[in-house]
Design a protein around this motif. Structure first.
Motif, mmCIF file in Angstrom:
data_model
loop_
_atom_site.group_PDB
_atom_site.id
_atom_site.type_symbol
_atom_site.label_atom_id
_atom_site.label_comp_id
_atom_site.label_asym_id
_atom_site.label_seq_id
_atom_site.Cartn_x
_atom_site.Cartn_y
_atom_site.Cartn_z
ATOM 1 N N GLY A 51 0.812 -1.200 0.000
ATOM 2 C CA GLY A 51 0.000 0.000 0.000
ATOM 3 C C GLY A 51 0.852 1.260 0.000
ATOM 4 O O GLY A 51 0.559 2.231 -0.713
ATOM 5 N N PHE A 52 1.929 1.239 0.794
ATOM 6 C CA PHE A 52 2.834 2.396 0.833
ATOM 7 C C PHE A 52 3.487 2.606 -0.526
ATOM 8 O O PHE A 52 3.585 3.744 -1.005
ATOM 9 C CB PHE A 52 3.905 2.186 1.905
ATOM 10 C CG PHE A 52 4.984 3.237 1.884
ATOM 11 C CD1 PHE A 52 4.758 4.500 2.404
ATOM 12 C CD2 PHE A 52 6.231 2.962 1.325
ATOM 13 C CE1 PHE A 52 5.746 5.472 2.389
ATOM 14 C CE2 PHE A 52 7.224 3.929 1.300
ATOM 15 C CZ PHE A 52 6.978 5.184 1.831
ATOM 16 N N ARG A 53 3.921 1.523 -1.139
ATOM 17 C CA ARG A 53 4.550 1.638 -2.450
ATOM 18 C C ARG A 53 3.587 2.230 -3.475
ATOM 19 O O ARG A 53 3.981 3.032 -4.328
ATOM 20 C CB ARG A 53 5.029 0.270 -2.914
ATOM 21 C CG ARG A 53 5.739 0.292 -4.260
ATOM 22 C CD ARG A 53 6.119 -1.112 -4.699
ATOM 23 N NE ARG A 53 6.499 -1.118 -6.098
ATOM 24 C CZ ARG A 53 6.370 -2.144 -6.908
ATOM 25 N NH1 ARG A 53 5.857 -3.276 -6.449
ATOM 26 N NH2 ARG A 53 6.735 -2.083 -8.166
ATOM 27 N N ALA A 54 2.303 1.867 -3.370
ATOM 28 C CA ALA A 54 1.305 2.413 -4.285
ATOM 29 C C ALA A 54 1.148 3.920 -4.109
ATOM 30 O O ALA A 54 0.883 4.651 -5.078
ATOM 31 C CB ALA A 54 -0.043 1.725 -4.065
ATOM 32 N N MET A 55 1.343 4.401 -2.881
ATOM 33 C CA MET A 55 1.147 5.827 -2.597
ATOM 34 C C MET A 55 2.384 6.670 -2.846
ATOM 35 O O MET A 55 2.308 7.888 -2.842
ATOM 36 C CB MET A 55 0.710 6.005 -1.143
ATOM 37 C CG MET A 55 -0.631 5.375 -0.821
ATOM 38 S SD MET A 55 -1.254 5.832 0.812
ATOM 39 C CE MET A 55 0.060 5.276 1.879
ATOM 40 N N SER A 56 3.543 6.029 -3.040
ATOM 41 C CA SER A 56 4.792 6.783 -3.098
ATOM 42 C C SER A 56 5.423 6.766 -4.486
ATOM 43 O O SER A 56 5.277 5.812 -5.248
ATOM 44 C CB SER A 56 5.790 6.236 -2.071
ATOM 45 O OG SER A 56 6.098 4.883 -2.359
ATOM 46 N N GLU A 57 6.115 7.853 -4.782
ATOM 47 C CA GLU A 57 6.936 7.949 -5.980
ATOM 48 C C GLU A 57 8.314 7.410 -5.627
ATOM 49 O O GLU A 57 8.602 7.074 -4.484
ATOM 50 C CB GLU A 57 7.056 9.410 -6.421
ATOM 51 C CG GLU A 57 5.747 10.069 -6.789
ATOM 52 C CD GLU A 57 5.404 9.899 -8.253
ATOM 53 O OE1 GLU A 57 6.026 9.025 -8.912
ATOM 54 O OE2 GLU A 57 4.519 10.637 -8.727
ATOM 55 N N SER A 58 9.196 7.350 -6.618
ATOM 56 C CA SER A 58 10.570 6.951 -6.327
ATOM 57 C C SER A 58 11.188 7.927 -5.343
ATOM 58 O O SER A 58 10.837 9.105 -5.311
ATOM 59 C CB SER A 58 11.390 6.905 -7.624
ATOM 60 O OG SER A 58 11.427 8.180 -8.233
ATOM 61 N N LEU A 59 12.099 7.418 -4.537
ATOM 62 C CA LEU A 59 12.782 8.207 -3.506
ATOM 63 C C LEU A 59 11.840 8.664 -2.388
ATOM 64 O O LEU A 59 12.190 9.529 -1.601
ATOM 65 C CB LEU A 59 13.507 9.418 -4.107
ATOM 66 C CG LEU A 59 14.549 9.098 -5.185
ATOM 67 C CD1 LEU A 59 15.162 10.379 -5.716
ATOM 68 C CD2 LEU A 59 15.630 8.177 -4.637
ATOM 69 N N GLY A 60 10.628 8.091 -2.358
ATOM 70 C CA GLY A 60 9.785 8.322 -1.199
ATOM 71 C C GLY A 60 8.877 9.525 -1.223
ATOM 72 O O GLY A 60 8.288 9.868 -0.205
ATOM 73 N N TRP A 61 8.745 10.180 -2.363
ATOM 74 C CA TRP A 61 7.787 11.277 -2.443
ATOM 75 C C TRP A 61 6.389 10.709 -2.587
ATOM 76 O O TRP A 61 6.175 9.681 -3.227
ATOM 77 C CB TRP A 61 8.096 12.170 -3.650
ATOM 78 C CG TRP A 61 9.464 12.749 -3.625
ATOM 79 C CD1 TRP A 61 10.580 12.249 -4.244
ATOM 80 C CD2 TRP A 61 9.874 13.916 -2.939
ATOM 81 N NE1 TRP A 61 11.662 13.037 -3.969
ATOM 82 C CE2 TRP A 61 11.268 14.076 -3.178
ATOM 83 C CE3 TRP A 61 9.223 14.854 -2.140
ATOM 84 C CZ2 TRP A 61 12.001 15.130 -2.652
ATOM 85 C CZ3 TRP A 61 9.944 15.906 -1.621
ATOM 86 C CH2 TRP A 61 11.329 16.032 -1.879
ATOM 87 N N ALA A 62 5.395 11.395 -2.021
ATOM 88 C CA ALA A 62 4.014 10.935 -2.141
ATOM 89 C C ALA A 62 3.451 11.302 -3.505
ATOM 90 O O ALA A 62 3.671 12.415 -4.006
ATOM 91 C CB ALA A 62 3.159 11.548 -1.041
ATOM 92 N N LYS A 63 2.725 10.377 -4.100
ATOM 93 C CA LYS A 63 2.054 10.674 -5.367
ATOM 94 C C LYS A 63 0.968 11.727 -5.167
ATOM 95 O O LYS A 63 0.664 12.494 -6.096
ATOM 96 C CB LYS A 63 1.435 9.398 -5.948
ATOM 97 C CG LYS A 63 2.443 8.383 -6.459
ATOM 98 C CD LYS A 63 1.743 7.148 -7.002
ATOM 99 C CE LYS A 63 2.742 6.113 -7.495
ATOM 100 N NZ LYS A 63 2.070 4.857 -7.935
ATOM 101 N N ARG A 64 0.385 11.742 -3.988
ATOM 102 C CA ARG A 64 -0.666 12.712 -3.667
ATOM 103 C C ARG A 64 -0.194 13.542 -2.466
ATOM 104 O O ARG A 64 -0.584 13.285 -1.327
ATOM 105 C CB ARG A 64 -1.980 11.996 -3.359
ATOM 106 C CG ARG A 64 -2.417 11.047 -4.465
ATOM 107 C CD ARG A 64 -3.671 10.273 -4.109
ATOM 108 N NE ARG A 64 -4.844 11.130 -4.114
ATOM 109 C CZ ARG A 64 -5.719 11.234 -3.115
ATOM 110 N NH1 ARG A 64 -5.527 10.540 -1.997
ATOM 111 N NH2 ARG A 64 -6.765 12.024 -3.218
#
Length: 365
Positions: free
Chosen positions: A278-291
């Motif tokens: 779930g976290f991976r779905a919400m995050s961009e590379s390097l840990g930025w949030a997609k939203r």
């Protein structure tokens, strides 16, 4: 009856979490839910106040591992029940055991609840969608169902890192349930900075793109869940955690003179990935949030007080907190740095952290 008024020893919990993945589960991976339970029990044995540890079953039969800590030394236990409870939400890869320096001090004047997020620790590990908004919704829905199942009307909601992101999302959707929102080094607030090539303006010199091999490695890494290496390492997994996260051992070395805390981290994250997905779905590379939460924090009601605590030495940039304060300029928003603390503020400077949080709680009632 409010669960906060009931106490039961930890030993009364006899349930065992079962795994649905035994068909391929590598026998050489030295972990199990039973080992996680044993390690966590050693940590929770440090708590002297009344502790009620149990699974809270949600309507869909998912189970949330939950602690309730109350002050058995209080002359009038009923007085605690009138106080708004504090609910603590851990960060990515964590669990309730990481609050061991905070649960007892913060429970002196009010009930304190801590739970393992859905997909983490000892809670159920269901599938998560790959869509960022839907994954976030599943986390937040489980938090609301947990609140209803436990029977809390209002709470002071505290979230660390990923827990801070989810706590904010929860407070936006269920504002009447949150008396004060406390975010500790929250993840996912800033927008991902644009590369120089994406910036506008002719006076910007384009940065040289990374070599193809760097892009190739990044692409391969992005295919895996963040903590897959711990599971792939098999019997070497616990050693990897000890080697790369010795800070967890140092933070608690006055409580445990062995590898208890790093073993706890290992067992929390060597199980089948779920919340991690779930976290991976919400995050961009390097840990930025997609939203990014900065785009939505204005949806918090103006009447909701918000406190943001940052470690002065943390990798999380506290400037996001200043931006939140600007966005909510007409609302109570306080940003505070905790000196000599990194990302795990609650463990690096527990006395300062507990004092600050207790003062916030006392401002509520």
């Amino acid at each position: 009856m409010d669960p906060a008024t009931t106490t039961a020893p930890l030993q009364t919990d006899c349930e065992t979490e079962t795994s649905s993945l035994r068909g391929w589960w590598p026998s050489w991976r030295p972990t199990s839910m039973s080992l996680l339970k044993t390690t966590e029990s050693k940590i929770l044995a440090c708590i002297q106040n009344d502790l009620w540890a149990r699974f809270v079953t949600l309507p869909n039969q998912d189970r949330i591992w939950t602690l309730t800590v109350t002050n058995k030394a209080a002359q009038k236990p009923a007085h605690q029940v009138t106080k708004t409870p504090l609910v603590m939400v851990h960060g990515f890869g964590g669990g309730v055991g990481l609050w061991i320096r905070n649960l007892e001090p913060l429970s002196r004047s009010r009930p304190v609840y801590a739970f393992d997020l859905l997909g983490f620790g000892r809670s159920s590990r269901p599938p998560f969608p790959s869509d960022a908004a839907k994954a976030e919704e599943q986390f937040v829905d489980s938090m609301e169902q947990w609140r209803q199942s436990v029977g809390l009307e209002n709470m002071i909601l505290l979230g660390h890192s990923l827990g801070g992101y989810l706590a904010t999302s929860y407070a936006i959707q269920y504002p009447t349930r949150v008396s004060h929102l406390i975010l500790v080094d929250p993840w996912g607030f800033p927008e991902r900075p644009k590369t120089q090539g994406e910036n506008q303006g002719t006076d910007v010199v384009k940065r040289q793109p990374p070599p193809r091999w760097v892009k190739a490695i990044a692409a391969v890494v992005s295919l895996f869940n963040p903590l897959a290496v711990i599971r792939a390492a098999g019997p070497w997994g616990p050693g990897l955690v000890n080697r790369f996260r010795p800070d967890f051992k140092r933070r608690f070395d006055d409580l445990f003179d062995d590898d208890t805390m790093t073993q706890y981290i290992y067992h929390c994250n060597a199980q089948s990935p779920s919340g991690e997905v779930g976290f991976r779905a919400m995050s961009e590379s390097l840990g930025w949030a997609k939203r990014p939460m900065l785009q939505r924090v204005n949806l918090l009601p103006p009447s909701m007080p918000l406190t943001m605590l940052y470690g002065a030495r943390s990798w999380v940039d506290s400037s996001s907190g200043e931006m939140v304060a600007q966005i909510r300029e007409k609302s109570y928003t306080k940003v505070q740095l905790i000196n000599e603390a990194s990302h795990h503020v609650y463990a690096d400077q527990p006395e300062t952290f507990n004092r600050v949080v207790e003062n916030i709680c006392n401002s509520v009632n």
